[in-house]
Design an enzyme around this catalytic site. Structure first.
Site, PDB file in Angstrom:
ATOM      1  N   GLU A 199      35.242  51.974  45.091  1.00 32.73           N
ATOM      2  CA  GLU A 199      35.352  52.962  44.018  1.00 32.73           C
ATOM      3  C   GLU A 199      35.028  52.365  42.653  1.00 32.73           C
ATOM      4  OE1 GLU A 199      39.319  54.551  44.539  1.00 32.73           O
ATOM      5  OE2 GLU A 199      38.636  55.950  46.071  1.00 32.73           O
ATOM      6  N   GLU A 270      36.301  58.437  52.654  1.00 29.02           N
ATOM      7  CA  GLU A 270      37.743  58.691  52.576  1.00 29.02           C
ATOM      8  C   GLU A 270      38.004  60.187  52.422  1.00 29.02           C
ATOM      9  OE1 GLU A 270      40.074  56.454  49.794  1.00 29.02           O
ATOM     10  OE2 GLU A 270      39.140  54.538  50.310  1.00 29.02           O
TER      11      GLU A 270
END
Length: 856
Positions: A199, A270
């Site tokens: 991320e 995710e």
């Protein structure tokens, strides 16, 4: 002498025999190569999907983290994941688990990554490996080892030479180990995909050009190792080639802008199955209908890979959890903390995977088309020209009402906010909104064997009043403790003149501002209490009216961590929880006395501060058998001050089911069983519902021996009641069903043959399926109603409409069986052919109890 073969037939025959033998040998060698246990697999990709050995794949993946369960639990967890329709397991690699001390790597016990991956391979599944270096994962320090923070001149996750040098060394150790064990697909192993960094778009702007350079360096690092697998960068839309940018979130079918190059597939790394919880949180839940809708939508929009984060969350043992995060992690996942199937989340997603597999050929080789028949409706379908291959996804985005969609000459009623899947563009085999899978309720059964009268012994820590002065300000707490303990002591002395105490009507107040997490305070040996912030707060203030004495006064503070802090001292940087991690600050920042005649007395920078790391009991190791006798234990008299150690013995609970200890009556602290860290507990931090966020704390069976197990607790707060603690056995023996008579029959009734969807049996009808785990059988029908019942599994109630024979029908179909199927229709339940509420669409609610009888 030259011999002419034409004149010697025997010579021709000999040559023929040799050639046939050689051909047979080649065939044997070729056969050996192609039937090898681990044939090499080439993994490539294009704009449609990953391609494994020339074959396109739809990938259903789930995150399972090896340190969050025990090696004896891994086989069952992985097996259940596969039975749930997954073909891939995703895991982070935890740097601070493997290299807690610089240069000393650990790959044993819960850190045995190789064993974990080989178990996945044994189950015929793929692996996605995410080595970090930073993983977040609600894990202490984001997975980075503490010693990294002490490297001179280091800045994490940026174009910084020391950080890149240590990262490269660590990443190569991990990946070389995988290569040595032949675990990459290119070597015949299960690892088909890797991820570097995590991320990063959330922090890149903080580092500006250095951030861009770092992420390019990270991409080049793994690409240069030529491991034969593709690499992704999640939640980073500008991932440099050849990295595949991937999505994280709950609704990537709507929020993901797509791959940054046309030759890259749409991957979802995710899909958050719930919300992780921190102490002070109320219960969290994400409905399976919402998860199923999001997955169906993603695959209908060219998605080919989804990963459920988490599929099994597990347990944050010991001190491994991040800032305020509970020991129980992602318990609302398809497999709960104990590895048990959480229904209907587990079953409804399993059926979704079955439905998507029926669409596989169309999704991977068909041409996509989209129609918008109404404001809230949408049709997405895939056709393969010149064939009968066709699959459709009919979506209704109206959250309140059903919508009718006409498609290919047939009308379909689509429930509110749902997607119906038609693997032949004709037959609805699955609706994301219609849950026909069974439901279960988790039960905590008090153990008869473990819960005998506990003989608690106690040892209380000595509160230091004066430690040797080492600094002129309170030192930063995480740096003081160096991540070996949660506790750091601070002491200082200060003098008060008689004149300062004579202010009329004044109240003298001690004020301490702290940047998390918790703090205990003593003045002149008297305990003043404690204070703490929350997961969202950057700081908290401890403030209390105090009585000072003329002359010298002694102040003692105990700073307490609850995992590495996620906040930053710099307000600008605090907006981003991932940048400048090495500069995070926690602990007391300002200490002052208010209400004196001479004005506020600032103790922060005018006094010498003494420090001490950790508890004496920790240093002596009294949480385990070896250190137990190093202190003098006293019999518990029913009351004890804070900072007290408690120890007792207990026998292992009966059966082989999962075990937990309920910490009723306790405040805040740490738990060990036979020297193994169970984790942090915090019963006194109540949620808005006025309950502790977590009561039960998982004790893996591998931590236990048959008798005389050692339970040690370090409790921070005074006057707790350890006699209220008990041990429980966990099961999901309460099994339910809640199905509408108008629901779509299970996708299990359908198969695909010669590109045509066919029913497995002659008659396809809706059934409620109930199944007990293991060898248990349905022992009792606790509730049954065909009508308009309400409630949830474990808490059903009758409505105004009910078929009187409901319970008898269920008993006839199910009692004494390990599994049963009940037809959900009027003829099954309204045996007298009377319908007292004909205008009501009937729901069947059933609750049964599974158990063992003498026979089973």
């Amino acid at each position: 002498m030259r011999i002419h073969s034409s004149n010697h037939p025997w010579f021709l025959l000999a040559i023929l025999v040799v050639l046939l033998s050689f051909s047979g040998a080649l065939s044997s060698i070729h056969k050996e190569k192609t039937t090898s246990k681990n044939p090499k697999k080439e993994v490539t990709y294009d704009g449609t999907s990953l391609i494994i050995n020339g074959k396109r794949e739809l990938l259903y993946s789930g995150s399972i983290h090896y340190p969050r369960s025990t090696p004896d639990m891994w086989p069952k967890i992985i097996k259940r994941a596969k039975q749930g329709g997954l073909n891939t397991i995703q895991t982070y690699v935890f740097w601070n688990v493997h290299e807690p001390v610089q240069g000393k790597f650990n790959f044993s016990g819960r850190a045995d990554l190789v064993k974990f991956i080989k178990l996945i391979e044994k189950n015929g599944m793929y692996v996605t490996l995410r080595p970090g270096p930073f993983i977040q994962a609600e894990w202490n320090h984001g997975g980075l080892p503490y010693w990294l923070r002490e490297v001179p001149g280091i800045f994490f996750r940026t174009d910084n030479k020391p950080f890149k040098e240590h990262t490269e060394r660590y990443v190569k150790v991990i990946l070389d180990k995988m290569k040595e064990e032949k675990l990459f697909a290119s070597q015949g192993g299960p690892i088909i995909l890797g991820q570097i960094e995590n991320e990063y778009s959330a922090v890149e702007r903080a580092y500006k050009e250095d951030g861009v350079n770092y992420i390019k360096w990270a991409a080049k690092l793994v690409d240069s190792m030529n491991l034969g697998i593709p690499w992704v960068m999640c939640k980073h839309n500008n991932a440099p080639d050849p990295m595949i940018n991937a999505c994280n979130g709950r609704h990537c079918g709507d929020t993901f802008p797509g791959p940054n190059k046309k030759n890259k597939p749409s991957l979802w790394t995710e899909n958050w199955t719930t919300q992780f919880r921190v102490f002070g949180d109320p219960p969290a839940h994400r409905s399976v209908e919402d998860i199923a809708y999001s997955v169906a939508r993603f695959f209908s929009k060219n998605g080919s890979h989804v990963n459920y984060y988490m599929y099994h969350g597990g347990t944050n043992f010991g001190r491994t959890s991040a800032h305020y995060v509970t020991t129980r992690y992602y318990d609302d996942a398809p497999l709960d903390e104990f590895g048990l199937e959480r229904e209907p989340k587990y079953g409804h997603l399993k059926l979704l995977h079955n439905a998507l597999n029926l669409c596989k050929k169309a999704l991977l080789w068909g041409h996509s088309r989209t129609e918008k028949p109404g404001k809230d409706t949408e049709i997405r379908y895939y056709e393969q020209p010149g064939t009968k291959v066709c699959a459709a996804f009919l979506a209704n985005n109206n959250t309140e009402a059903a919508e009718t969609i006409k498609f290919k000459g047939k009308e379909h009623v689509i429930p509110p906010r749902s997607i119906s899947i038609l693997p032949d563009c004709k037959t609805v085999v699955y609706s994301t909104a219609e849950v026909i899978s069974q439901h279960t309720s988790r039960n905590y059964v008090k153990s008869k064997k473990a819960n005998k009268k506990f003989d608690f012994k106690v040892f209380t820590e000595t509160v230091p009043s004066e430690l040797k002065g080492e600094s002129f300000i309170p030192v930063e707490l995480y740096g003081l403790t160096e991540d070996v303990t949660d506790y750091g002591w601070y002491t200082t002395n200060f003098k008060i003149d008689d004149n300062d105490l004579k202010k009329k009507g004044g109240k003298t107040t001690l004020r301490i501002a702290s940047l998390g997490h918790a703090l205990h305070v003593w003045l002149n040996g008297e305990y003043l209490g404690n204070g703490h912030g929350s997961h969202e707060e950057k700081s908290f203030v401890f403030q209390k009216q105090v009585s000072l004495k003329e002359g010298e006064n002694h102040l003692t503070m105990l700073g307490v961590l609850t995992g590495f802090p996620v906040r930053n001292i710099d307000v600008l940087r605090a907006l981003d929880s991932g940048s400048y991690l090495e500069h995070r600050y926690t602990g007391p920042r300002s200490v002052s006395i208010l209400g004196l005649s001479s004005g506020p007395l600032d103790l922060t920078e005018k006094n010498k501060w003494g420090n001490k790391v950790g508890m004496e009991g920790e240093k002596l190791g009294i949480h385990a058998e070896k250190g137990l006798k190093k202190v003098k234990w006293q019999k518990f008299s029913g009351k004890a001050p804070g900072l007290t150690w408690y120890q007792t013995r207990f026998d292992a609970p009966e059966s082989k089911s999962s075990v937990a200890v309920r910490m009723n009556g306790m405040g805040k602290g740490l738990i060990w069983v036979n020297g193994e860290g169970v984790g942090r507990y915090w019963m006194s931090f109540l949620s808005p519902l006025k309950n502790p966020t977590q009561v039960e704390y998982h004790i893996p069976r591998s931590f236990l021996k048959p008798k005389k197990n050692l339970l040690v607790i370090f409790e921070e707060e005074p006057n707790v009641k350890p006699e209220l603690i008990d041990f429980v056995i966990i099961n999901r023996d309460t099994v339910c069903s809640y199905i509408g008579e108008n629901y779509t029959p299970s996708v299990r009734h359908w198969t695909k043959k010669n590109d045509k969807v066919q029913a497995i049996a002659d008659d396809v009808f809706l059934t409620a399926n109930l199944k007990c785990s293991g060898t248990k059988k349905i022992a009792a029908v606790e509730f049954a109603s065909f009508g308009n019942p309400t409630g949830t599994c474990g808490n059903f109630t009758l409505g105004s409409c009910n078929a009187p024979a409901s319970k008898q029908v269920i008993e006839k179909y199910c009692l004494g069986k390990s599994e049963c199927d009940i037809p959900v229709n009027k003829s099954t339940f309204q045996q007298d052919k009377k319908d007292s509420c004909p205008k009501v669409v009937k729901m069947l609610a059933v609750q049964v109890k599974c158990g063992r009888t003498n026979k089973n």
